[in-house]
Design an enzyme around this catalytic site. Structure first.
Site, PDB file in Angstrom:
ATOM      1  N   HIS A  60     -12.262 -33.223  11.790  1.00 45.13           N
ATOM      2  CA  HIS A  60     -12.068 -32.212  10.973  1.00 45.13           C
ATOM      3  C   HIS A  60     -12.657 -30.880  11.472  1.00 45.13           C
ATOM      4  CE1 HIS A  60     -15.797 -34.186   9.141  1.00 45.13           C
ATOM      5  NE2 HIS A  60     -15.880 -32.951   8.868  1.00 45.13           N
ATOM      6  N   HIS A 116     -13.929 -27.051  10.046  1.00 49.38           N
ATOM      7  CA  HIS A 116     -14.163 -26.504   8.483  1.00 49.38           C
ATOM      8  C   HIS A 116     -13.606 -24.857   9.081  1.00 49.38           C
ATOM      9  CE1 HIS A 116     -16.853 -29.413   6.783  1.00 49.38           C
ATOM     10  NE2 HIS A 116     -17.093 -29.808   8.059  1.00 49.38           N
TER      11      HIS A 116
END
Length: 141
Positions: A100, A102
Site C-alpha cells: 500500500h 500512503h
C-alpha cells in the site's frame, strides 16, 4: 485474498471503507487513522505483501492512478504539500503486509518525518465528513 489481511477484507467488502477510486486492479480509500486530514491509501486488489512481490503490470496501474488521486485530494483539502509513503518489510516500519501507498496531505505540521505514526494523528475521523469528501474527490478524479 490472504486469510486475516485487513486490506483483503476491505477489497472483499467484509470491512467497510470510504472509497475514493476503484477499478479492476486497485482501490483507494481514506485511512481510518487519518494521520493528517485527507490521509488516503492506494492498494492493489490482489494480495502482494510488499514492493518486492508486486507485479510490474499492477505497479504500473497503481502508480498511474496516484497523480490523479493526489490532485483530487489537493482540490478537496488544499494542503500545502503531500507525502507519498511506502514501507516495505517490518524493518522499514510496515505493519500491514499487503502492499500500500500512503498519500499524506501536509498542512505545515511538524513531527511527521521520523516518527510518523507515533507523534501525529488527527484523531477519530468523522465518517460522514469523509464520505462527503470522497464524493467530491470522485468528481475530481
Amino acid at each position: 485474498m490472504s486469510g486475516n489481511c485487513v486490506f483483503c477484507k476491505i477489497v472483499q467488502g467484509e470491512i467497510p471503507a470510504v472509497k475514493l477510486y476503484e477499478d479492476d486492479e486497485i482501490v483507494a480509500f481514506f485511512d481510518i487513522s487519518q494521520v493528517t486530514k485527507g490521509h488516503a491509501l492506494v492498494i492493489p486488489k490482489a494480495h502482494h505483501a510488499d514492493i518486492f512481490s508486486l507485479p510490474e503490470k499492477t505497479a504500473a496501474t497503481l502508480f498511474a492512478a496516484v497523480p490523479k488521486l493526489a490532485s483530487a485530494l489537493k482540490a478537496e483539502f488544499a494542503p500545502a504539500g503531500m507525502n507519498i509513503l511506502n514501507n516495505n518489510g517490518e524493518a522499514a516500519g510496515q505493519t500491514v503486509f499487503h502492499y500500500h501507498l500512503h498519500l499524506l496531505p501536509r498542512y505545515g505540521e511538524t513531527g511527521l518525518y521520523g516518527s510518523l505514526w507515533k507523534e501525529a494523528t488527527v484523531g477519530t475521523p468523522d465518517m460522514e465528513s469523509l464520505q462527503a469528501s470522497a464524493e467530491k474527490i470522485k468528481m475530481n478524479f
